[in-house]
Design a protein around this motif. Structure first.
Motif, PDB file in Angstrom:
ATOM      1  N   GLU A 137       7.838  52.458 -86.703  1.00  0.00           N
ATOM      2  CA  GLU A 137       6.585  51.822 -87.074  1.00  0.00           C
ATOM      3  C   GLU A 137       6.124  52.360 -88.428  1.00  0.00           C
ATOM      4  OE1 GLU A 137       5.045  49.358 -87.218  1.00  0.00           O
ATOM      5  OE2 GLU A 137       3.730  49.119 -85.481  1.00  0.00           O
ATOM      6  N   ALA A 139       6.054  47.608 -89.282  1.00  0.00           N
ATOM      7  CA  ALA A 139       7.290  47.853 -90.020  1.00  0.00           C
ATOM      8  C   ALA A 139       7.964  46.541 -90.407  1.00  0.00           C
ATOM      9  CB  ALA A 139       8.241  48.713 -89.193  1.00  0.00           C
ATOM     10  N   ILE A 151      15.675  52.975 -92.186  1.00  0.00           N
ATOM     11  CA  ILE A 151      16.507  51.871 -91.698  1.00  0.00           C
ATOM     12  C   ILE A 151      17.959  52.090 -92.088  1.00  0.00           C
ATOM     13  CG2 ILE A 151      16.952  49.396 -91.918  1.00  0.00           C
ATOM     14  CD1 ILE A 151      13.911  49.044 -92.350  1.00  0.00           C
ATOM     15  N   LEU A 186      12.414  47.729 -85.076  1.00  0.00           N
ATOM     16  CA  LEU A 186      11.223  47.708 -85.928  1.00  0.00           C
ATOM     17  C   LEU A 186      10.014  47.178 -85.163  1.00  0.00           C
ATOM     18  CD1 LEU A 186      12.527  46.417 -89.387  1.00  0.00           C
ATOM     19  CD2 LEU A 186      12.302  48.774 -88.555  1.00  0.00           C
TER      20      LEU A 186
END
Length: 821
Positions: free
Chosen positions: A228, A676, A480, A672
């Motif tokens: 997040e 996000a 990521i 996600l």
């Protein structure tokens, strides 16, 4: 081979007592490799997979069948806490086989050590620094202690493969083996080895043996991940809608017409990017990590045990119905820290930070929230600058199965200490490496539960005057990229083993001379340069070092022409800090009345406030002679400072970050959360406007430019130096500001074509890496650099630290932008 039946009876009994129904894959593979060969063995398996038992059950069996006449197995670990933990785990098993287990480090009593010296036997557990001290001060006892040594087990091998500490460990193993006249097998253990073959070569260095890397059968594992994003103030990304920058419609704005870089346009409707969620919500998505590297998202709405966890929405496949919070932070709480506060009550969790300063600030904030809510303090803190009693208290509390405390920590709890049933880990911002991500997530998921990590990405909201590169959420993109690299490729950072470790060369030269006494220069060179770590050091380099050490009185010549430690050198080697090769700051002990709280670097004057151990203190007195800070606890909040924390990020991570930014807007990752997802989509819009998919050099307006090289830390540094030292005069380049390793901005008179051509020519003509050093520059990069001749320090930095090959490879890719005549 039937490994279980090959085990000694007392090992089989221990397995029955633990209620294990079968051996794990790593235990079968280790048994076959250790029982079936006489080679070194590398065991690489996930955290909490039973690697320690896998290595030691065969070793204990062999020692029980043929008891050694000295210490039979040496266990080397990077942390004292890890040794203490393993000591407790092994002692009960070994007691049944009448095999003593000893441990040796600074917190171990002299009585325990004397018993070992009188009766060397069994297993000795030790840190590299304590082994260094043993070779230095108990040189004459090494043969008696290790004359029948058969195994050396190196735990958390990956932690020793980066930097001088790993090189020191190999040097110590080689020196010990020579002194004792043995060539023990080496067993390496790690959960995060990126290149097993390279690790195998590292493990075998100097042994004359090869390393067996057994294939370990695995059924895969399940991760529970969420990520997040939070702006530190104001509306969150999912509340704002997708920003459509005014300059996006005007390509001339990014081509240099001097228009504002960001103009806030009316937000698009929220439906344009999916449903929003309030900041204080949380959930995780369950992923199955398969042995072949694939990762499968579990059926929406279910976790491993079928309990509802999240529900995906049509408009936002990653947006989840939040897991209910168990608390509510104060109304004006920091959104990201409040999110952690809301989802830790009634649970045992870890909160990982990337620096000690951040850990102190987060702990102080969370404790203030408890105070405002009139709740009992439920947060602990653990980092390297805290006193041993405070750290040990936190460790004991975490091992308590009934504890619901949350511990805020740094890398000190990243390694394999068994801290019991942890329900989840939080990671504030992205760690620097895939290895750290895996190690930190691996702290959870013990006791046969899935591993669970919640990423909390924090960012100051972009301002209207920010330059284009500043509006990219780099830490979100980096997080990521770290996950995807492991999910897609099982990629973990390989070690850099091709450096010139001159600082370690000084250290091992002084240690060898201090422990062995007088030697001729030829004898000293033969003993030191034959160590595998120094294979790239030339005889001429060593002559330069020895002459310099003679000049500064760290060594001196005898009447017979031999070499001994000099007067100045004795002050170095006789200090306990000599045992370690990692950089240490000059620290002050922080005390409140009779209690030691921790340590600080460069303390403020009396009357100022400091933050340490999760509380705020006012400085009463600073005793600079005794290096003691006396203080009193007060209320409030101030930033902490312990020293800089550098991050070494690999080029592969930066390349995957670029891919994250230029992927189609609908490419959304299942872990996600609402904010996000919205922030990533906005970042992709901004990246598209900047043209990051096209060329690395972007015109920001006027004579301002931004360069996005997508290079790791040390290749980025090499490129920065190439531009400043070799290209700046030709390009009219000034005012460089680097946000390493993401981008650099500068003023430049030349155009883009001239830039690409000039940089390509400079990289091609770079014959001598030393030309990337500033005049008279002598970097203080490693602990003992200050004792080296300047020419070796400069050479070590230019040839061993800067990634010139990586930089050149990237610049060659830019040659396609050079206009052909």
């Amino acid at each position: 081979m039937d490994v279980f039946n090959r085990y000694a009876p007392f090992i089989q009994d221990a397995i029955y007592e633990h209620g294990w129904q079968s051996l794990r894959g790593v235990q079968v593979a280790a048994g076959e490799a250790i029982f079936g060969t006489d080679q070194n063995v590398l065991l690489s398996a996930s955290t909490a997979s039973g690697k320690t038992e896998a290595a030691f059950f065969p070793i204990l069996t062999l020692m029980a069948e043929d008891p050694p006449a000295s210490v039979g197995a040496l266990y080397i670990a990077p942390l004292k806490a890890l040794i203490n933990d393993q000591f407790d785990r092994l002692n009960d098993v070994c007691a049944e086989g009448d095999i003593p287990v000893w441990h040796w480090h600074g917190d171990v009593s002299q009585t325990h050590k004397r018993k070992l010296m009188k009766h060397p036997s069994g297993i000795l557990q030790i840190t590299p620094e304590s082994l260094e001290a043993m070779l230095l001060h108990r040189h004459a006892a090494i043969t008696a202690l290790f004359g029948d040594l058969r195994f050396i087990v190196i735990d958390e091998l990956h932690a020793l493969m980066r930097g001088d500490r790993g090189g020191q460990t190999l040097c110590l193993i080689e020196r010990l083996s020579r002194m004792a006249g043995v060539n023990p097998r080496r067993i390496g253990l790690s959960a995060t080895i990126g290149d097993p073959q390279q690790a195998a070569e590292f493990l075998s260095a100097g042994t004359g043996k090869r390393t067996v890397v057994p294939r370990i059968e695995s059924t895969g594992q399940t991760w529970r991940l969420s990520m997040e994003h939070f702006f530190n103030a104001g509306p969150q990304a999912s509340d704002k809608g997708l920003r459509a920058p005014a300059y996006a419609a005007n390509p001339h704005a990014v081509d240099g017409n001097g228009l504002p870089l960001i103009e806030q346009a009316p937000a698009l409707p929220a439906g344009a990017h999916g449903t929003g969620a309030v900041a204080k919500t949380g959930a995780s998505v369950a992923l199955d990590a398969k042995p072949d590297g694939s990762v499968r998202q579990q059926t929406p709405g279910a976790s491993l045990d079928g309990t509802p966890r999240h529900t995906a929405t049509d408009s936002n496949p990653a947006a989840a119905v939040p897991e209910p919070a168990t608390d509510s932070a104060p109304e004006m709480a920091d959104p990201g820290i409040g999110y952690i506060f809301d989802h830790t009550r009634g649970r045992k969790c870890l909160v990982f930070c990337n620096s000690r300063e951040e850990a102190e600030a987060v702990t102080t904030t969370l404790r203030q929230y408890c105070e405002v809510k009139h709740e009992a303090d439920r947060f602990l803190i653990h980092h390297g600058n805290l006193s041993a009693p405070i750290r040990q208290s936190a460790e004991e509390d975490m091992k308590d199965e009934n504890s619901c405390m949350t511990t805020v920590t740094t890398a000190t709890l990243e390694l394999g200490i068994d801290i019991g049933r942890l329900e989840r880990a939080f990671q504030i911002d992205a760690p620097f490496t895939v290895s750290s991500f895996l190690q930190r997530m691996g702290r959870t998921g013990r006791r046969d539960q899935p591993q669970e990590m919640w990423f909390v990405m924090r960012e100051d909201p972009p301002q209207s005057r920010d330059m284009a590169p500043d509006i990219i959420p780099w830490r979100l993109i980096q997080g990521i990229a770290l996950i995807q690299l492991y999910v897609e490729r099982r990629w973990v950072e390989p070690p850099r083993l091709d450096g010139l470790p001159y600082s370690l060369l000084y250290h091992q030269t002084m240690s060898t001379l201090a422990s062995g006494g007088e030697m001729t220069p030829a004898q000293l060179a033969s003993q030191v340069l034959s160590l595998a770590v120094f294979r790239h050091v030339t005889q001429n380099d060593y002559r330069i070092l020895l002459r310099h050490l003679l000049d500064i009185d760290h060594i001196e010549t005898t009447e017979r022409g031999g070499l001994i430690v000099g007067v100045a050198g004795e002050r170095i080697t006789s200090n306990f800090k000599f045992y370690a090769v990692f950089q240490e700051n000059e620290e002050y002990s922080v005390r409140s009345e009779s209690q030691e709280i921790g340590t600080l670097v460069a303390p403020p004057p009396a009357g100022e406030k400091i933050a340490i151990a999760g509380h705020v203190w006012v400085v009463d007195e600073v005793d600079r002679k005794r290096h003691i800070v006396y203080c009193t606890m007060v209320k409030g909040k101030v930033p902490a400072y312990f020293g800089d924390v550098p991050g070494d990020i690999n080029t592969v991570i930066l390349e995957r970050m670029r891919q994250v930014l230029i992927e189609p807007p609908d490419t959304i990752y299942p872990y996600l959360m609402h904010n996000a997802v919205a922030r990533l989509r906005q970042a992709r819009v901004d990246a598209a406007v900047m043209g990051l998919a096209d060329r690395p050099l972007r015109h920001l307006g006027g004579n301002m430019w931004a360069l996005f090289p997508w290079l790791g830390t040390y290749a980025f540094l090499a490129l920065k130096r190439l531009l400043l030292l070799r290209c700046a005069p030709v390009l009219g380049l000034k005012g460089m500001e680097a946000c390493s390793p993401y981008y650099m901005t500068f003023r430049m008179e030349a155009d883009a074509a001239t830039f690409y051509r000039t940089v390509a020519e400079a990289a091609q003509d770079l014959d001598d890496p030393l030309t990337l050093m500033y005049p008279d520059e002598v970097p203080d990069f490693n602990k003992y650099d200050r004792f080296l001749p300047p020419q070796l320090v400069r050479k070590g930095f230019a040839c061993g630290v800067l990634d010139i090959d990586g930089m050149r490879a990237r610049v060659r890719e830019w040659e396609r932008f050079v206009s052909k005549p």
